[in-house]
Design a protein around this motif. Sequence first.
Motif, PDB file in Angstrom:
ATOM      1  N   ILE A  69      -1.713   5.088   1.401  1.00 13.62           N
ATOM      2  CA  ILE A  69      -0.673   5.216   2.428  1.00 13.62           C
ATOM      3  C   ILE A  69      -1.289   5.168   3.823  1.00 13.62           C
ATOM      4  CG2 ILE A  69       1.057   6.790   3.411  1.00 13.62           C
ATOM      5  CD1 ILE A  69       1.534   7.739   0.453  1.00 13.62           C
ATOM      6  N   VAL A 114       2.908   5.899  -2.625  1.00 16.88           N
ATOM      7  CA  VAL A 114       3.958   6.910  -2.859  1.00 16.88           C
ATOM      8  C   VAL A 114       4.162   7.136  -4.359  1.00 16.88           C
ATOM      9  CG1 VAL A 114       6.453   7.318  -2.653  1.00 16.88           C
ATOM     10  CG2 VAL A 114       5.141   6.587  -0.652  1.00 16.88           C
ATOM     11  N   GLY A 171      -3.648  -0.039   9.377  1.00 15.49           N
ATOM     12  CA  GLY A 171      -4.126   1.133   8.666  1.00 15.49           C
ATOM     13  C   GLY A 171      -5.432   1.588   9.296  1.00 15.49           C
ATOM     14  N   ARG A 183       0.828  -1.216   0.000  1.00 14.03           N
ATOM     15  CA  ARG A 183       0.000   0.000   0.000  1.00 14.03           C
ATOM     16  C   ARG A 183       0.855   1.256   0.000  1.00 14.03           C
ATOM     17  NH1 ARG A 183      -2.443  -0.920   5.037  1.00 14.03           N
ATOM     18  NH2 ARG A 183      -1.811   1.227   5.372  1.00 14.03           N
ATOM     19  N   VAL A 184       1.834   1.293   0.886  1.00 15.75           N
ATOM     20  CA  VAL A 184       2.663   2.495   1.014  1.00 15.75           C
ATOM     21  C   VAL A 184       3.492   2.710  -0.251  1.00 15.75           C
ATOM     22  CG1 VAL A 184       4.571   3.545   2.301  1.00 15.75           C
ATOM     23  CG2 VAL A 184       2.688   2.449   3.536  1.00 15.75           C
TER      24      VAL A 184
END
Length: 196
Positions: free
Chosen positions: A67, A19, A125, A14-15
Amino acid sequence: MQRIGFDLAALIARVAIGVIFVTHGWQKLQGGVPATAAAFAQIGVPLPQLSALFAIVVESLGGVLLILGLLVRLAALGLLIDMLGAIMFVHGGHGVMVQNGGWELAGALGVGCLLLVALGGGRIGIDGILHSTYRRRAERRAAEQDLAGHAPPTSIRPEADTTRPMSTRPAGRDGDTRNFDDAVADEPSRRRPPTG
């Protein structure tokens, strides 16, 4: 252990994907919607104004949501649509390799988003935290209802004895509506003359 492994993998994916999308969205935002729309029109993207606005919003906002782990499936779906559009209208005819303008990057990002749509973003998250909190509250409510169902009655009056059948005989002379058997048992005491 397997669940923790998935949560960590989902967080990293996800991150990283977020990004990349934020970077591309920010780049388009810096150029502005008119410049991005002009570039889209030049390479043959249909509805260039609308497509540019969609790409900027979805890539910037969707990347941030990934994110944070918030609305992961919805954000990933929007980004997947964005990448399908990029492959269909821009990169599809240039082969696979990104240095030739191919669909390599858009395909990898799109497949990553497809997995997030299918599997979610894991427990690490905001979505995961909200889901865990909601689940714990629901379990607590269910346990409280289960305990309430097993609690003894709190009424001061004892419950009516439902094991003995009630007579269908009408009420007595003085409006006595007791069980017929009880009324018959008390009848001799009523007829006895008072003593003394």
